[in-house]
Design a protein around this motif. Structure first.
Motif, PDB file in Angstrom:
ATOM      1  N   GLY A   1     -42.689  14.532   0.204  1.00 53.13           N
ATOM      2  CA  GLY A   1     -43.511  13.711   1.087  1.00 53.13           C
ATOM      3  C   GLY A   1     -42.725  12.671   1.888  1.00 53.13           C
ATOM      4  O   GLY A   1     -43.318  11.756   2.459  1.00 53.13           O
ATOM      5  N   ARG A   2     -41.404  12.814   1.918  1.00 53.21           N
ATOM      6  CA  ARG A   2     -40.611  11.836   2.680  1.00 53.21           C
ATOM      7  C   ARG A   2     -40.664  12.162   4.160  1.00 53.21           C
ATOM      8  O   ARG A   2     -41.040  13.253   4.564  1.00 53.21           O
ATOM      9  N   LYS A   3     -40.241  11.167   4.974  1.00 50.13           N
ATOM     10  CA  LYS A   3     -40.154  11.410   6.421  1.00 50.13           C
ATOM     11  C   LYS A   3     -38.805  12.036   6.730  1.00 50.13           C
ATOM     12  O   LYS A   3     -37.824  11.750   6.044  1.00 50.13           O
ATOM     13  N   TRP A   4     -38.760  12.833   7.789  1.00 52.48           N
ATOM     14  CA  TRP A   4     -37.485  13.379   8.260  1.00 52.48           C
ATOM     15  C   TRP A   4     -37.289  12.873   9.685  1.00 52.48           C
ATOM     16  O   TRP A   4     -37.979  13.311  10.608  1.00 52.48           O
ATOM     17  N   LEU A   5     -36.390  11.915   9.833  1.00 52.53           N
ATOM     18  CA  LEU A   5     -36.139  11.356  11.165  1.00 52.53           C
ATOM     19  C   LEU A   5     -35.676  12.465  12.096  1.00 52.53           C
ATOM     20  O   LEU A   5     -34.764  13.218  11.751  1.00 52.53           O
ATOM     21  N   SER A   6     -36.293  12.556  13.259  1.00 48.11           N
ATOM     22  CA  SER A   6     -36.049  13.740  14.087  1.00 48.11           C
ATOM     23  C   SER A   6     -35.812  13.402  15.556  1.00 48.11           C
ATOM     24  O   SER A   6     -36.574  13.817  16.442  1.00 48.11           O
ATOM     25  N   PRO A   7     -34.757  12.606  15.858  1.00 55.43           N
ATOM     26  CA  PRO A   7     -34.486  12.297  17.266  1.00 55.43           C
ATOM     27  C   PRO A   7     -33.841  13.485  17.987  1.00 55.43           C
ATOM     28  O   PRO A   7     -33.396  14.440  17.334  1.00 55.43           O
TER      29      PRO A   7
END
Ligand code: BTN
Length: 265
Positions: free
Chosen positions: A59-65
């Protein structure tokens, strides 16, 4: 469906791609799930330039720039659903093989499926099992790789623990080419596990790429943390950890930390 450079690089025999190259989406895994509900049994594939709600494991975020690879592949299961954990390993192997082929960089797999270069994370894989689609089971394999990602603006912890392919090889890399190569490598391995050879070649390949086996590890199981030596992997992808008392524990889900030898003294 959009025609894109990556699509012309596909060499596929098993997958029947319904390919979408898009600028931005919340999560490529979510988009594949939506496409699957509309029209199984093709293999939806989504490659996005950035994500606004990228999802990581637990359930973590995946930074996606922009600059990263955000790819999801919907795979129809043709093996018994109990064996579906092998797909996580298969996709990990496909990613390692592609990165090694295209960059010559010695990337390895940290259990369960982090892509590491010199103990820094360069990518991760989130596989989700989709049920309830008529007679089909699907696995959505979501792959995130820091390809040309600029990590300088990110949190200091991310900078300390992560890396990008471009910073390792010293120049940018084509995301389309890497994506196509990964898809091709998934395709050949799917063919393999569905043939007489079964899953053994993937288990062997995973062991070859593993940077966890043989290491002292600590594993956060949620309710407790265990430490010991990672001595093997089971056929369903569980990590076998030998604790001080000699008893092997099979870990199915958890976060692993590789300990240096002096941490264990
Ligand atoms: C991890 O926690 O290490 C797994 C990260 C997986 C991220 C990828 S990016 C493409 C796909 N879409 C998502 O929302 N997540 C996966």
């Amino acid at each position: 469906m959009t025609m894109d450079k990556s699509q012309s690089l596909f060499k596929l025999t098993r997958l029947r791609p319904d390919f979408h190259r898009i600028e931005s989406v919340d999560s490529t895994n979510n988009m594949v799930k939506t496409l699957l509900k509309q029209e199984p049994p093709q293999n939806p594939i989504v490659l996005a330039s950035k994500q606004t709600g990228g999802k990581g494991r637990h359930g973590r975020k995946w930074l996606s720039p922009e600059g990263g690879l955000y790819l999801s592949v919907g795979i129809d299961l043709r093996i018994p659903v109990e064996q579906s954990p092998i797909l996580v390993m298969l996709v990990g192997c496909a990613c390692v093989a592609s990165i090694r082929e295209l960059t010559g960089t010695k990337v390895g797999l940290k259990w369960p499926n982090d892509l590491l270069i010199d103990d820094r994370k360069v990518g991760g894989i989130l596989c989700e099992l989709v049920t309830g689609l008529k007679d089909f089971y699907y696995v959505i394999a979501g792959i995130g790789i820091n390809v040309n990602t600029n990590l300088e603006n990110m949190h200091p912890t991310v900078q300390r623990t992560s890396t990008s392919l471009a910073s390792i090889i010293g120049h940018p890399l084509s995301i389309e080419r890497l994506a196509a190569d990964i898809i091709n490598n998934i395709d050949t391995r799917l063919d393999q596990i569905e043939s007489k050879q079964g899953i053994d070649p993937i288990l062997r390949e995973w062991l070859e790429y593993s940077v966890t086996l043989g290491k002292e590890v600590s594993v956060d199981l949620g309710e407790q943390i265990i430490t010991g030596k990672a001595i093997g992997i089971t056929r369903d992808g569980s990590l076998i950890v030998e604790q001080g008392n000699g008893s092997p524990t099979h870990v199915t889900v958890g976060d692993v930390v590789h300990l240096r030898s002096d941490d264990t003294k």
